[in-house]
Design an enzyme around this catalytic site. Structure first.
Site, PDB file in Angstrom:
ATOM      1  N   HIS A 141      -7.330  -5.487  -1.197  1.00 33.29           N
ATOM      2  CA  HIS A 141      -6.135  -4.677  -0.958  1.00 33.29           C
ATOM      3  C   HIS A 141      -5.140  -5.359  -0.010  1.00 33.29           C
ATOM      4  O   HIS A 141      -3.933  -5.123  -0.096  1.00 33.29           O
ATOM      5  CB  HIS A 141      -6.567  -3.328  -0.371  1.00 33.29           C
ATOM      6  CG  HIS A 141      -5.471  -2.349  -0.172  1.00 33.29           C
ATOM      7  ND1 HIS A 141      -4.878  -1.660  -1.208  1.00 33.29           N
ATOM      8  CD2 HIS A 141      -4.839  -1.929   0.951  1.00 33.29           C
ATOM      9  CE1 HIS A 141      -3.943  -0.853  -0.743  1.00 33.29           C
ATOM     10  NE2 HIS A 141      -3.898  -0.995   0.557  1.00 33.29           N
ATOM     11  N   SER A 171       0.833  -1.200   0.000  1.00 31.74           N
ATOM     12  CA  SER A 171       0.000   0.000   0.000  1.00 31.74           C
ATOM     13  C   SER A 171       0.873   1.258   0.000  1.00 31.74           C
ATOM     14  O   SER A 171       1.659   1.468  -0.925  1.00 31.74           O
ATOM     15  CB  SER A 171      -0.949  -0.051   1.200  1.00 31.74           C
ATOM     16  OG  SER A 171      -1.941   0.949   1.108  1.00 31.74           O
ATOM     17  N   ASP A 188       3.729  24.629  -0.154  1.00 26.22           N
ATOM     18  CA  ASP A 188       5.104  24.449  -0.634  1.00 26.22           C
ATOM     19  C   ASP A 188       5.678  23.075  -0.286  1.00 26.22           C
ATOM     20  O   ASP A 188       6.848  22.958   0.069  1.00 26.22           O
ATOM     21  CB  ASP A 188       6.011  25.563  -0.091  1.00 26.22           C
ATOM     22  CG  ASP A 188       6.028  25.619   1.432  1.00 26.22           C
ATOM     23  OD1 ASP A 188       5.143  25.000   2.061  1.00 26.22           O
ATOM     24  OD2 ASP A 188       6.919  26.284   1.992  1.00 26.22           O
TER      25      ASP A 188
END
Length: 438
Positions: free
Chosen positions: A417, A155, A364
């Site tokens: 998953h 993952s 940023d």
């Protein structure tokens, strides 16, 4: 940025179940661009088969856990994917900075900072870029400057390995990714639009399997809307927190986990029907946002490169009216969608609302991937992607795989998953074999 070796101690050596486990603690920079910013500890557990303990030629493997914000597995048995890895490799289980036995990010440790601004500044150093730098320092220290290792990532661990391939490919002999081929060419909005669609599909499947819960779930939501329900730890069980139980739907047994919870929701109390204590405890046990605060506060930052994520999943809710709490249709559970409401509902996260907001508005963020470098990659990569993955959409994983040379992608609907936890030996061995063929 050149990464140096690091001072470390080996705090314990243990032998059991045919394994040798060595615990290492490394002193590493908090900020690799400014060593004056101080240091943190990063923990890594070396695991090797007893029969191969002294084999100096044994290749190295490093494992990156999913999350973000979760520690590496703790071996109890020489089995599963760990047992498979030990047949051929010396394994490093890395507790990513902020997790496990590394310098931990917890409500208590964040409370030591004097302001939300200081908390946010500290947490900016806990993303994949620095996780990978830590790994490089550990590689050079333990394995040696000229010894490469195989990276395995589950993952979010796969996201980290794509960062590793971007900036330090010389440290990797190969990469195996399970359910974690990140959308390196897209923004967070693209990812969440797809995951919302996957969540709607999972809800339809859940209610097909358990049609009685259409009305049962609405009854719970109605109760939560009309009553102030406090969980045993002091958090609030709001309709939105209940809705977030759908996070489990992307795992192999997720439907059953939530079904067994819902079926015991109500009990007859002194003033009539109310939510049962064991139901409330069970709800708490489904989530780790407060015990692993990185999973909440820094979650969306894993997509941020030069822009503010600004609560992406929350902003996109309005594009999917089905997920409204007061919908007339079946109540829709959400998935891995982080919301500012969590900072109200989870008692131990409430002090960090302003910190979380500062991180959500941060514009940023530095680079996590070098698209040009990935486009000329020479390190073999083998990945498994799950067709119905609710967290890492296969459509965007395909785009990434197509961009990176020497990339084998195995797409399957055989597992969810958490496939590596269900059938780890088969999946890991297949990927390792592919690395030798690429």
């Amino acid at each position: 940025m050149t990464i140096k070796t690091a001072p470390y101690i080996t705090s314990a050596i243990r032998k059991f179940e045919g394994m040798v486990l060595k615990d290492h603690k490394f002193t590493l920079p908090l900020d690799y661009a400014d060593e004056a910013a101080g240091s943190i500890e990063v923990f890594a557990r070396e695991v090797v088969s007893i029969s191969k303990e002294h084999d100096e030629s044994l290749p190295w493997m490093v494992f990156f856990q999913g999350g973000p914000g979760f520690p590496s597995p703790r071996p109890e048995l020489n089995s599963g994917w760990v047992g498979e890895a030990l047949k051929t490799h010396r394994l490093i289980l890395l507790d990513q900075r902020g997790t496990g036995l590394s310098s931990r990010v917890l409500p208590q440790t964040l409370a030591k900072f004097q302001s939300p601004q200081e908390q946010a500044k500290y947490l900016t150093h806990f993303r994949a870029d620095n996780i990978v730098r830590d790994a490089e320092a550990i590689r050079k220290t333990l394995a040696g400057e000229n010894t490469k290792w195989v990276g395995v990532g589950q993952s979010y661990g796969g996201f980290c390995l794509l960062t590793y391939l971007s900036f330090y490919p010389e440290g990797l002999s190969g990469v195996a990714i399970t359910g974690g081929v990140a959308c390196v060419l897209r923004r967070a909005e693209d990812n969440y639009r797809l995951t919302y669609g996957k969540v709607l599909e999972k809800n339809r499947e859940f209610y097909r399997r358990y049609p009685e819960h259409v009305e049962g779930v609405k009854k719970i939501v109605s109760y939560l809307s009309e009553n102030e329900v406090t969980l045993p730890s002091g958090g609030r069980l709001s309709p939105r927190r209940f809705q977030a139980l759908g996070l489990a739907f992307g795992m192999s047994s997720g439907f059953e986990r939530i079904h067994y919870l819902i079926e015991k929701a109500f009990v007859e109390g002194p003033e009539g029907e109310e939510l049962s204590y064991d139901f409330l405890v069970g709800v708490e046990q489904q989530h780790a946002f407060d015990t692993n605060p990185i999973f909440c506060i820094l979650h969306e930052s894993i997509y941020g490169e030069g822009y503010a994520t600004n609560w992406t999943a929350e902003r996109l809710r309005e594009e999917f009216p089905e997920v409204a709490v007061d919908t007339e249709g079946p109540f829709i559970f959400t998935g891995e969608m982080i919301s500012p409401t969590m900072l109200d509902d989870f008692a131990n996260l409430r002090p960090f609302k302003e910190c979380a907001e500062l991180l959500a508005q941060k514009e940023d963020w530095g680079r996590l991937y070098d698209i040009e470098q990935l486009g000329q990659n020479t390190v073999p990569v083998a990945a498994i992607s799950y067709y119905a993955d609710m967290y890492v959409p296969v459509e965007l994983s395909r785009e990434t795989a197509d961009h990176i040379p020497r990339f084998y992608q195995w797409v399957t609907n055989e597992w969810e998953h958490n496939g590596i936890g269900v059938d780890g030996p088969k999946i890991l061995r297949t990927l390792l074999n592919k690395l030798e063929e690429i």
